[in-house]
Design a protein around this motif. Structure first.
Motif, PDB file in Angstrom:
ATOM      1  N   LEU A  15       0.828  -1.196   0.000  1.00 28.19           N
ATOM      2  CA  LEU A  15       0.000   0.000   0.000  1.00 28.19           C
ATOM      3  C   LEU A  15       0.866   1.251   0.000  1.00 28.19           C
ATOM      4  CD1 LEU A  15      -2.791   1.328   0.224  1.00 28.19           C
ATOM      5  CD2 LEU A  15      -2.520   1.202   2.704  1.00 28.19           C
ATOM      6  N   PHE A  16       1.891   1.287   0.851  1.00 34.34           N
ATOM      7  CA  PHE A  16       2.778   2.448   0.897  1.00 34.34           C
ATOM      8  C   PHE A  16       3.579   2.587  -0.401  1.00 34.34           C
ATOM      9  CE2 PHE A  16       2.474   2.220   5.669  1.00 34.34           C
ATOM     10  CZ  PHE A  16       1.782   3.416   5.777  1.00 34.34           C
ATOM     11  N   ALA A  17       3.944   1.468  -1.017  1.00 33.48           N
ATOM     12  CA  ALA A  17       4.679   1.529  -2.282  1.00 33.48           C
ATOM     13  C   ALA A  17       3.801   2.117  -3.380  1.00 33.48           C
ATOM     14  CB  ALA A  17       5.177   0.153  -2.678  1.00 33.48           C
ATOM     15  N   SER A  18       2.529   1.732  -3.414  1.00 36.31           N
ATOM     16  CA  SER A  18       1.649   2.266  -4.451  1.00 36.31           C
ATOM     17  C   SER A  18       1.346   3.743  -4.195  1.00 36.31           C
ATOM     18  CB  SER A  18       0.347   1.465  -4.518  1.00 36.31           C
ATOM     19  OG  SER A  18      -0.386   1.608  -3.320  1.00 36.31           O
ATOM     20  N   ILE A  19       1.254   4.157  -2.950  1.00 35.59           N
ATOM     21  CA  ILE A  19       1.060   5.568  -2.641  1.00 35.59           C
ATOM     22  C   ILE A  19       2.289   6.372  -3.069  1.00 35.59           C
ATOM     23  CG2 ILE A  19       0.812   7.239  -0.761  1.00 35.59           C
ATOM     24  CD1 ILE A  19      -0.963   5.202   0.647  1.00 35.59           C
ATOM     25  N   GLY A  20       3.479   5.809  -2.883  1.00 38.43           N
ATOM     26  CA  GLY A  20       4.704   6.483  -3.298  1.00 38.43           C
ATOM     27  C   GLY A  20       4.769   6.681  -4.792  1.00 38.43           C
ATOM     28  N   ILE A  21       4.299   5.696  -5.551  1.00 35.45           N
ATOM     29  CA  ILE A  21       4.286   5.814  -7.008  1.00 35.45           C
ATOM     30  C   ILE A  21       3.314   6.914  -7.427  1.00 35.45           C
ATOM     31  CG2 ILE A  21       3.611   4.644  -9.134  1.00 35.45           C
ATOM     32  CD1 ILE A  21       4.691   2.051  -7.862  1.00 35.45           C
ATOM     33  N   ILE A  22       2.148   6.937  -6.811  1.00 35.83           N
ATOM     34  CA  ILE A  22       1.161   7.964  -7.140  1.00 35.83           C
ATOM     35  C   ILE A  22       1.688   9.346  -6.763  1.00 35.83           C
ATOM     36  CG2 ILE A  22      -1.140   8.841  -6.566  1.00 35.83           C
ATOM     37  CD1 ILE A  22      -2.004   5.895  -6.263  1.00 35.83           C
ATOM     38  N   ARG A  23       2.321   9.452  -5.617  1.00 34.59           N
ATOM     39  CA  ARG A  23       2.847  10.737  -5.162  1.00 34.59           C
ATOM     40  C   ARG A  23       3.958  11.230  -6.092  1.00 34.59           C
ATOM     41  NH1 ARG A  23       4.858  10.528   0.697  1.00 34.59           N
ATOM     42  NH2 ARG A  23       2.650  10.195   1.041  1.00 34.59           N
ATOM     43  N   SER A  24       4.823  10.330  -6.537  1.00 36.97           N
ATOM     44  CA  SER A  24       5.933  10.758  -7.385  1.00 36.97           C
ATOM     45  C   SER A  24       5.476  11.093  -8.801  1.00 36.97           C
ATOM     46  CB  SER A  24       7.016   9.685  -7.421  1.00 36.97           C
ATOM     47  OG  SER A  24       6.519   8.513  -8.045  1.00 36.97           O
ATOM     48  N   PHE A  59       2.423  12.390  -9.509  1.00 37.83           N
ATOM     49  CA  PHE A  59       1.261  13.277  -9.444  1.00 37.83           C
ATOM     50  C   PHE A  59       1.375  14.452 -10.407  1.00 37.83           C
ATOM     51  CE2 PHE A  59      -0.918  17.009  -7.729  1.00 37.83           C
ATOM     52  CZ  PHE A  59      -2.220  16.531  -7.744  1.00 37.83           C
ATOM     53  N   SER A  60       2.516  15.109 -10.470  1.00 39.95           N
ATOM     54  CA  SER A  60       2.646  16.279 -11.338  1.00 39.95           C
ATOM     55  C   SER A  60       2.546  15.882 -12.814  1.00 39.95           C
ATOM     56  CB  SER A  60       3.953  17.012 -11.069  1.00 39.95           C
ATOM     57  OG  SER A  60       5.050  16.166 -11.321  1.00 39.95           O
ATOM     58  N   PHE A  61       3.076  14.722 -13.156  1.00 45.20           N
ATOM     59  CA  PHE A  61       2.978  14.248 -14.541  1.00 45.20           C
ATOM     60  C   PHE A  61       1.529  13.951 -14.902  1.00 45.20           C
ATOM     61  CE2 PHE A  61       2.851  10.694 -17.564  1.00 45.20           C
ATOM     62  CZ  PHE A  61       3.469  11.301 -18.638  1.00 45.20           C
ATOM     63  N   ILE A  62       0.820  13.269 -14.013  1.00 46.52           N
ATOM     64  CA  ILE A  62      -0.581  12.925 -14.264  1.00 46.52           C
ATOM     65  C   ILE A  62      -1.437  14.187 -14.318  1.00 46.52           C
ATOM     66  CG2 ILE A  62      -2.594  11.744 -13.293  1.00 46.52           C
ATOM     67  CD1 ILE A  62      -0.590   9.661 -12.147  1.00 46.52           C
ATOM     68  N   VAL A 102      -3.575  15.498 -17.618  1.00 45.70           N
ATOM     69  CA  VAL A 102      -5.017  15.744 -17.567  1.00 45.70           C
ATOM     70  C   VAL A 102      -5.332  17.185 -17.943  1.00 45.70           C
ATOM     71  CG1 VAL A 102      -7.002  15.855 -15.999  1.00 45.70           C
ATOM     72  CG2 VAL A 102      -5.467  13.889 -15.923  1.00 45.70           C
ATOM     73  N   CYS A 103      -4.592  18.130 -17.400  1.00 47.13           N
ATOM     74  CA  CYS A 103      -4.824  19.543 -17.733  1.00 47.13           C
ATOM     75  C   CYS A 103      -4.536  19.817 -19.212  1.00 47.13           C
ATOM     76  CB  CYS A 103      -3.960  20.438 -16.863  1.00 47.13           C
ATOM     77  SG  CYS A 103      -4.481  20.496 -15.145  1.00 47.13           S
ATOM     78  N   GLY A 104      -3.483  19.231 -19.750  1.00 45.76           N
ATOM     79  CA  GLY A 104      -3.160  19.414 -21.162  1.00 45.76           C
ATOM     80  C   GLY A 104      -4.227  18.852 -22.076  1.00 45.76           C
ATOM     81  N   ALA A 105      -4.761  17.679 -21.737  1.00 45.67           N
ATOM     82  CA  ALA A 105      -5.835  17.093 -22.540  1.00 45.67           C
ATOM     83  C   ALA A 105      -7.083  17.961 -22.486  1.00 45.67           C
ATOM     84  CB  ALA A 105      -6.143  15.692 -22.045  1.00 45.67           C
ATOM     85  N   TYR A 106      -7.402  18.475 -21.307  1.00 41.00           N
ATOM     86  CA  TYR A 106      -8.570  19.352 -21.167  1.00 41.00           C
ATOM     87  C   TYR A 106      -8.404  20.615 -22.009  1.00 41.00           C
ATOM     88  CZ  TYR A 106     -11.914  22.582 -19.144  1.00 41.00           C
ATOM     89  OH  TYR A 106     -12.916  23.493 -18.970  1.00 41.00           O
TER      90      TYR A 106
END
Length: 67
Positions: free
Chosen positions: A6-15, A17-20, A24-28
């Motif tokens: 769980l902590f490993a998957s949260i770390g991936i999402i946190r790292s 986040f700016s790319f995702i 999303v903003c660019g597609a919008y």
């Protein structure tokens, strides 16, 4: 073991986040606003830079050695 995953998957999402968020903003923006084509704009800028360079280039020195 489940807590570590769980902590490993949260770390991936946190790292990532700016790319995702940027994706999303660019597609919008691309779907809802008239965004210029960056590739075409860069090509035009390169062409104009070449024209300016050729126009203002120093003339080549001529060798007057007619042997």
């Amino acid at each position: 073991m489940g807590v570590i995953k769980l902590f490993a998957s949260i770390g991936i999402i946190r790292s990532c986040f700016s790319f995702i968020a940027g994706t999303v903003c660019g597609a919008y923006l691309a779907q809802n606003y008239q965004v210029p084509n960056v590739t075409k704009l860069a090509g035009t800028a390169l062409f104009l830079a070449k024209v300016v360079e050729e126009k203002y280039r120093k003339p080549k020195k001529r060798d007057d050695d007619d042997d």
